[in-house]
Design a protein around this motif. Structure first.
Motif: not given
Length: 351
Positions: A70, A254, A274, A277-278, A281, A288, A290-291
């Motif tokens: 990760d 998240d 945002h 982060f997307q 991820y 995984r 990302y929600s």
């Protein structure tokens, strides 16, 4: 050519050869490897090798990204490359004029609120020069915010929101921004422990006592931010508020973001972080989904009343075991701060 000149050339050649060999040997010797032990994290591993963990955190990840889980977690038993320690200055010989000059100079700033061990901030760039950021961590003082149990100990929202906020401040300052940390604890600074001890000595900017009453507490923060906003009118200014949510134990969430419904700049800031982060991820956790979301939520007092364009960030559910891991592990808190700062840079440079 006379013998004296020939002698000088031979000496110069020897000096250049020696200096070149020295740099080569230095580069080879400086690149170390180390085997990670159980319980090691990036920060603790670098510190044990005598390397500044924060100045070299990004370099370490870049050098070892294919060997990390990760992007921020070590595998016990695997070998990792350690970045060479930075030198303040390297002196080189000017063989003709016999003068010395600076080969490299690292610029830094002392920021006491970050704590004695972490107060020195290496300036990486001037990408945020001329900007002003107000950072507000949730709760504090008489109000610890959301609370939960971990390993038989009580953990509190305000301690973790504050630690992430300080790490974010460090990142923004390293790129030349002017940063105001609105909620402050003069004793804590950045902490690298999983369990952050709870105290109640936080104060608001300029050592103002934090009211217990929620409305008074929020109004105090709004007044401080808006007052500073007026002082810096005409400059590029943004506000980032950081909280840890509290939901049912089984609800894993998240990181998500709020902004004012009528603020185009606030929406852009929230969307930029945002999107960062997307992207991260997809890069580091491709299996995984990302929600996390960004949305307007003007009903929040800080969102509704403050003047600078802003985003309100919830970094996880303090009661959920997976989300607890996100905030308790210091490497995760560092990654959160860095990803937020990447979004801030994306927002500013795309203005």
């Amino acid at each position: 050519m006379n013998l004296c000149s020939l002698s000088r050339i031979r000496k110069l050649g020897t000096l250049v050869l020696f200096f070149g060999m020295s740099l080569s040997c230095f580069a080879q010797d400086a690149l170390q490897t180390v085997v990670a032990e159980k319980g090691d994290g990036i920060l603790s591993l670098l510190r044990k090798q005598g390397v500044d963990p924060y100045a070299n955190y990004d370099n370490f990840i870049a050098m070892n990204v294919d060997n990390l889980r990760d992007s921020v977690h070590l595998y016990a038993g695997r070998t990792y490359r350690i970045p060479p320690a930075d030198l303040d200055t390297v002196t080189v010989v000017d063989s003709i004029q016999r003068k010395t000059s600076e080969f490299k100079k690292i610029e830094s700033r002392e920021i006491p609120i970050l704590g004695k061990k972490h107060s020195t901030v290496i300036i990486k760039s001037k990408r945020l020069a001329g900007t002003v950021y107000y950072l507000v961590s949730g709760h504090g003082g008489p109000d610890p915010g959301a609370m939960a149990k971990y390993g038989g100990k009580t953990i509190a929202e305000d301690e973790y929101a504050y630690d992430i906020t300080l790490r974010l401040a460090r990142e923004l300052i390293s790129h030349g921004a002017m940063v105001y940390v609105i909620i402050r604890d003069e004793n804590d600074g950045i902490r690298d422990e999983r369990i952050l001890e709870i105290d109640h000595d936080e104060v608001a900017y300029l050592k103002k006592a934090i009211p217990l009453n929620q409305v008074k507490r929020l109004k105090q923060r709004v007044d401080i931010v808006n007052g500073l906003y007026e002082r810096h009118r005409g400059m590029y200014q943004r506000l980032i508020v950081t909280h840890v949510d509290s939901r049912s134990v089984g609800q894993n969430i998240d990181v998500f973001f709020y902004h004012h419904e009528k603020s185009k700049n606030g929406k852009k800031l929230a969307e930029s972080i945002h999107n960062t982060f997307q992207k991260n991820y997809k890069k580091y956790q491709p299996n995984r989904v990302y929600s996390g979301t960004f949305a307007d939520r003007t009903s929040l007092y800080m969102v509704k009343k403050t003047h600078p364009a802003m985003t309100f960030i919830e970094v996880g559910n303090i009661r959920n075991k997976k989300d607890q891991n996100r905030i308790l592990v210091p490497e995760n808190r560092e990654a959160l701060a860095k990803w937020i700062s990447e979004g801030v840079l994306l927002d500013y440079e795309g203005k």
